[in-house]
Design a protein around this motif. Structure first.
Motif, PDB file in Angstrom:
ATOM      1  N   GLN A 172       0.852  -1.251   0.157  1.00  0.00           N
ATOM      2  CA  GLN A 172      -0.029   0.037  -0.122  1.00  0.00           C
ATOM      3  C   GLN A 172       0.866   1.266   0.021  1.00  0.00           C
ATOM      4  O   GLN A 172       0.466   2.368  -0.421  1.00  0.00           O
ATOM      5  N   VAL A 173       2.020   1.360   0.532  1.00  0.00           N
ATOM      6  CA  VAL A 173       3.070   2.255   0.693  1.00  0.00           C
ATOM      7  C   VAL A 173       3.467   2.550  -0.578  1.00  0.00           C
ATOM      8  O   VAL A 173       3.400   3.864  -1.179  1.00  0.00           O
ATOM      9  N   HIS A 174       3.533   1.736  -1.718  1.00  0.00           N
ATOM     10  CA  HIS A 174       3.989   1.912  -3.146  1.00  0.00           C
ATOM     11  C   HIS A 174       2.612   2.257  -3.970  1.00  0.00           C
ATOM     12  O   HIS A 174       2.667   3.231  -4.868  1.00  0.00           O
ATOM     13  N   SER A 175       1.689   1.487  -3.938  1.00  0.00           N
ATOM     14  CA  SER A 175       0.588   1.687  -4.564  1.00  0.00           C
ATOM     15  C   SER A 175      -0.596   2.669  -4.319  1.00  0.00           C
ATOM     16  O   SER A 175      -1.082   3.541  -4.929  1.00  0.00           O
ATOM     17  N   GLY A 176      -0.817   2.636  -2.934  1.00  0.00           N
ATOM     18  CA  GLY A 176      -1.977   3.243  -2.449  1.00  0.00           C
ATOM     19  C   GLY A 176      -3.151   3.401  -2.797  1.00  0.00           C
ATOM     20  O   GLY A 176      -4.369   4.039  -2.506  1.00  0.00           O
ATOM     21  N   THR A 177      -3.531   2.202  -3.655  1.00  0.00           N
ATOM     22  CA  THR A 177      -4.696   1.992  -4.044  1.00  0.00           C
ATOM     23  C   THR A 177      -5.709   1.316  -3.068  1.00  0.00           C
ATOM     24  O   THR A 177      -5.165   0.339  -2.181  1.00  0.00           O
ATOM     25  N   LYS A 178      -6.831   1.948  -2.940  1.00  0.00           N
ATOM     26  CA  LYS A 178      -7.725   1.301  -1.740  1.00  0.00           C
ATOM     27  C   LYS A 178      -9.321   1.336  -2.427  1.00  0.00           C
ATOM     28  O   LYS A 178     -10.141   2.139  -2.108  1.00  0.00           O
ATOM     29  N   PRO A 179      -9.502   0.183  -3.459  1.00  0.00           N
ATOM     30  CA  PRO A 179     -10.661   0.153  -3.933  1.00  0.00           C
ATOM     31  C   PRO A 179     -12.228  -0.268  -3.334  1.00  0.00           C
ATOM     32  O   PRO A 179     -13.000  -0.036  -3.857  1.00  0.00           O
ATOM     33  N   SER A 188     -12.132   3.790   3.036  1.00  0.00           N
ATOM     34  CA  SER A 188     -11.655   2.804   1.840  1.00  0.00           C
ATOM     35  C   SER A 188     -10.397   2.017   2.266  1.00  0.00           C
ATOM     36  O   SER A 188      -9.736   2.321   3.256  1.00  0.00           O
ATOM     37  N   PHE A 189     -10.238   0.886   1.727  1.00  0.00           N
ATOM     38  CA  PHE A 189      -9.483  -0.306   2.080  1.00  0.00           C
ATOM     39  C   PHE A 189      -8.808  -0.946   0.786  1.00  0.00           C
ATOM     40  O   PHE A 189      -9.559  -1.040  -0.206  1.00  0.00           O
ATOM     41  N   LEU A 195     -12.557  -4.285   4.774  1.00  0.00           N
ATOM     42  CA  LEU A 195     -13.906  -3.644   4.760  1.00  0.00           C
ATOM     43  C   LEU A 195     -14.839  -4.112   5.488  1.00  0.00           C
ATOM     44  O   LEU A 195     -15.633  -3.813   6.150  1.00  0.00           O
ATOM     45  N   VAL A 196     -15.010  -5.511   5.039  1.00  0.00           N
ATOM     46  CA  VAL A 196     -15.996  -6.505   5.933  1.00  0.00           C
ATOM     47  C   VAL A 196     -15.617  -6.175   7.383  1.00  0.00           C
ATOM     48  O   VAL A 196     -16.766  -6.018   8.010  1.00  0.00           O
TER      49      VAL A 196
END
Length: 290
Positions: A172-179, A188-189, A195-196
């Motif tokens: 997550q440090v590199h991508s930062g994506t939380k769909p 967001s997660f 998320l659940v």
């Protein structure tokens, strides 16, 4: 007088009760029980299987062959069953449901492991400290706290971890994506299971119950950490001074006493702290001064 049916199949197998119309067929059938079940051997390692298809599947562990590609993403798999399970991550299908709490899973094996959070069963034991676990992979991760092994590395920066899940968190440090977005508070997660778990903060659902004191928790990992207050288990060991801890977060905090790392920085005066609690107290002093 024999009936026509019993006359047709009067030769019965004493092992599985199958019956045949003649003795020759019965003899051929008995070979399935008496012959070796490991006729197909790997020429690279000691593996042997009962069918050629099992040997073919095994050989892929050596060749790296993955003939079953996903038609949604770029993933591919050595076994078709693994592809079927993977496709559920795209479709959202979760066919295996827990009868206790209703939580659903994409794989039957995951449901079997989950059920142990209700039964308290822990069939996997550490040979070093005899700590017991409900899942085989959890035991494997625990054993690495003794060996110090870190087999999971980040492809971007090379940082290594003892648990595969830690690599995903780190990415997550590199991508930062939380769909995966919460429809209640817009949090967001990066992973759906997070998320659940987060949604239970809104619903107040706590499906994981302690078998000792009946306290309930919203997440299985919190229950596992809590259970150590009863068992006394301390699976996280410091490799510097050999102190051990029941929770990973406590172990991480302790390591800062050796490394001197102070990750909590005050933007007002530039002071830094090893512990968040000390940092919070410090900020309160600034608030009182104002």
């Amino acid at each position: 007088m024999e009936t026509q049916k019993t006359a047709v199949k009067k030769y019965s197998c004493k092992i599985c009760d199958a019956s045949f119309k003649n003795q020759t067929t019965l003899v051929g059938h008995m070979k399935k029980h008496t012959e070796s079940k490991n006729l197909y051997s790997c020429q690279i390692c000691d593996f042997s299987g009962s069918s050629n298809s099992k040997l073919v599947q095994h050989l892929r562990t050596h060749t790296g062959d993955k003939p079953h590609p996903c038609n949604v993403c770029d993933a591919s798999f050595a076994q078709k069953s693994a592809l079927v399970s993977h496709l559920r991550t795209h479709s959202g299908e979760r066919p295996y449901s827990c009868t206790e709490c209703g939580y659903a899973f994409t794989q039957k094996s995951a449901l079997v492991s989950h059920r142990r959070t209700h039964t308290g069963e822990r069939p996997f034991s550490c040979q070093v400290c005899h700590a017991a676990f409900s899942r085989r992979d959890t035991l494997a991760a625990h054993v690495r706290t003794h060996t110090g092994e870190k087999p999971f590395a980040c492809d971007v920066c090379g940082v290594a971890f003892s648990e595969k899940s830690s690599v995903f968190k780190h990415m997550q440090v590199h991508s930062g994506t939380k769909p995966h977005v919460c429809t209640v508070c817009d949090s967001s997660f990066s992973q759906r299971n997070r998320l659940v778990a987060h949604m239970r903060l809104h619903t107040q659902e706590k499906p994981y119950a302690c078998q000792v004191c009946a306290l309930t928790f919203s997440r299985a990992d919190i229950l596992v950490a809590h259970s150590r207050t009863h068992s006394g288990e301390r699976p996280y060991s410091c490799h510097v001074c050999n102190l051990s801890f029941s929770q990973k977060s406590t172990s991480v905090k302790h390591m800062r006493t050796h490394t001197g790392i102070k990750p909590f920085n005050c933007e007002v005066c530039g002071s830094s702290f090893t512990q968040k609690s000390g940092f919070v107290k410090h900020l309160q002093k600034h608030a009182l001064e104002n």
